[in-house]
Design a protein around this motif. Structure first.
Motif, mmCIF file in Angstrom:
data_model
loop_
_atom_site.group_PDB
_atom_site.id
_atom_site.type_symbol
_atom_site.label_atom_id
_atom_site.label_comp_id
_atom_site.label_asym_id
_atom_site.label_seq_id
_atom_site.Cartn_x
_atom_site.Cartn_y
_atom_site.Cartn_z
ATOM 1 N N ALA A 91 0.828 -1.351 0.061
ATOM 2 C CA ALA A 91 -0.117 -0.139 -0.255
ATOM 3 C C ALA A 91 0.818 1.005 0.066
ATOM 4 O O ALA A 91 0.509 2.213 -0.614
ATOM 5 N N LEU A 92 1.945 1.238 0.839
ATOM 6 C CA LEU A 92 2.987 2.489 0.940
ATOM 7 C C LEU A 92 3.587 2.628 -0.505
ATOM 8 O O LEU A 92 3.719 3.854 -1.014
ATOM 9 N N GLU A 93 3.759 1.411 -1.142
ATOM 10 C CA GLU A 93 4.277 1.729 -2.572
ATOM 11 C C GLU A 93 3.557 2.413 -3.733
ATOM 12 O O GLU A 93 4.113 3.102 -4.552
ATOM 13 N N THR A 94 2.334 2.562 -3.421
ATOM 14 C CA THR A 94 1.218 3.412 -4.336
ATOM 15 C C THR A 94 1.540 4.583 -4.088
ATOM 16 O O THR A 94 1.197 5.214 -4.923
ATOM 17 N N GLY A 95 2.097 5.218 -2.986
ATOM 18 C CA GLY A 95 2.278 6.675 -2.870
ATOM 19 C C GLY A 95 0.790 7.337 -2.500
ATOM 20 O O GLY A 95 0.906 8.872 -2.490
ATOM 21 N N LEU A 96 -0.214 6.742 -2.205
ATOM 22 C CA LEU A 96 -1.335 7.145 -1.982
ATOM 23 C C LEU A 96 -1.770 7.524 -0.646
ATOM 24 O O LEU A 96 -3.022 8.127 -0.205
ATOM 25 N N PHE A 97 -0.834 7.185 0.309
ATOM 26 C CA PHE A 97 -1.156 7.350 1.648
ATOM 27 C C PHE A 97 -0.485 8.235 2.564
ATOM 28 O O PHE A 97 0.893 8.520 1.804
ATOM 29 N N ALA A 98 -0.921 8.843 3.432
ATOM 30 C CA ALA A 98 -0.259 9.892 4.164
ATOM 31 C C ALA A 98 -0.083 9.568 5.589
ATOM 32 O O ALA A 98 -0.832 8.779 6.111
ATOM 33 N N GLU A 99 0.919 10.229 6.095
ATOM 34 C CA GLU A 99 1.059 10.059 7.517
ATOM 35 C C GLU A 99 0.015 10.761 8.590
ATOM 36 O O GLU A 99 -0.504 11.635 8.061
ATOM 37 N N THR A 100 -0.211 10.266 9.582
ATOM 38 C CA THR A 100 -1.191 10.729 10.682
ATOM 39 C C THR A 100 -0.657 10.598 11.929
ATOM 40 O O THR A 100 0.309 9.879 12.237
ATOM 41 N N ALA A 101 -0.919 11.464 12.816
ATOM 42 C CA ALA A 101 -0.504 11.417 14.266
ATOM 43 C C ALA A 101 -1.726 11.134 15.105
ATOM 44 O O ALA A 101 -2.428 11.774 15.608
ATOM 45 N N VAL A 102 -1.616 9.754 15.449
ATOM 46 C CA VAL A 102 -2.735 9.100 16.312
ATOM 47 C C VAL A 102 -2.109 9.091 17.552
ATOM 48 O O VAL A 102 -1.008 8.040 17.673
#
Length: 326
Positions: A91-102
């Motif tokens: 999923a990370l390799e798609t470049g479609l996800f962003a970091e979040t602070a949880v």
């Protein structure tokens, strides 16, 4: 005058609807079913967000990533919920996800420090059977040597199906092809997703079905039925940690972050045990429901680190396809 008042009210109502932010979450079909967590989660979150939460069922877990790859940056999803650690690297390799602070006090069997994906539940894969099954197997070799009929899910569309591949590979390494050759004549069918497979088992089409150690809790708690159990395998059981992630180009970044933080609160986590029938990622204030203490506890927990999952998955899938084609 009455017409003017009516028109003014209609305009105001339409404007209010238009201003209500919409958060779209892609997830798997069982999550959004009437008996799944979706309806209760939607109600609980909408009470706090002033938004319209919309779940979109997109097949089984592994199918989510396939859909996301097809849609790319055109995706309408703000969040994808239902991947697991076998898929997060891809999923990370798609470049479609962003970091979040949880921020959360996770109660997981492993340490969690992923800045992108937020865990919401976990469990162990297992074969579920009738409790009175004669000569129930205690490992994969015994299952392969038996005449028992099993139903499994396709690893290309289903996270349990993929989990089974990883389970066999983690437990047997280079011996995995031989295990699959032995199991090939036990397999009645390979379904696209979990729901179809479990339904076939309940209809009596197979002796065992690939599911979770927690699945018998559903029958016990929801149906007062103690006739189902999970087979405890001596090799250990493969662990699944399910996660959600924010799409990088979402037009609702703050709302997406708010939902991800909501996921690790008691309002969300207390819903999981008796709707998704998994262990919550954060133990609810009330603890686990009565009945969970009856579930089998694997003697050994198996898991492939997320950053190694791609390579292991590709090798395991090739072995599985070859074995089942013979």
């Amino acid at each position: 005058m009455k017409y003017l008042a009516f028109a003014t009210g209609l305009f105001a109502a339409t404007a209010a609807v238009a201003e209500t932010p919409v958060l779209t979450i892609y997830t798997y079909e069982s999550f959004v079913s009437d008996w799944g967590p979706g309806p209760a989660v939607e109600k609980a979150f909408e009470e706090t967000c002033g938004c319209d939460l919309q779940f979109v069922g997109a097949g089984d877990g592994a199918a989510l990533l396939g859909r996301l790859k097809l849609e790319g940056k055109r995706t309408k999803a703000d969040i994808v919920l239902g991947l697991d650690t076998n898929l997060t690297a891809a999923a990370l390799e798609t470049g479609l996800f962003a970091e979040t602070a949880v921020s959360a006090d996770y109660d997981l069997p492993v340490a969690w420090n992923d800045p992108v994906f937020v865990p919401y539940d976990w469990g162990y894969f297992a074969f579920v059977q009738n409790a009175d099954l004669a000569n129930a197997p205690t490992d994969f070799k015994a299952l392969a040597d038996s005449d028992l009929k099993i139903v499994i899910q396709d690893p290309r569309s289903s996270t349990p199906g993929l989990g089974l591949l990883m389970w066999v590979k983690a437990a047997y390494g280079d011996e995995a092809p031989a295990i699959w050759e032995g199991l090939s004549d036990n397999i009645v069918t390979v379904t696209k997703g979990w729901s179809e497979a479990y339904g076939l088992f309940l209809e009596g089409e197979a002796d065992m079905v690939l599911s979770y150690t927690t699945s018998p809790a559903y029958h016990l708690i929801a149906e007062s039925d103690a006739s189902k159990t999970a087979a405890k395998f001596s090799e250990g059981h493969y662990m699944q940690i399910e996660v959600a992630g924010k799409i990088a180009n979402t037009d609702q970044p703050e709302l997406a972050d708010k939902f991800l933080q909501f996921m690790v609160t008691d309002a969300f986590q207390s819903i999981i045990p008796t709707t998704n029938w998994m262990y919550p990622a954060v133990t609810p204030e009330a603890g686990l429901p009565e009945g969970f203490e009856t579930l089998i506890q694997p003697e050994k927990a198996l898991i492939v680190p997320a950053d190694q999952a791609d390579a292991v998955r590709d090798a395991a899938l090739a072995e599985w396809l070859e074995a089942l084609s013979k």
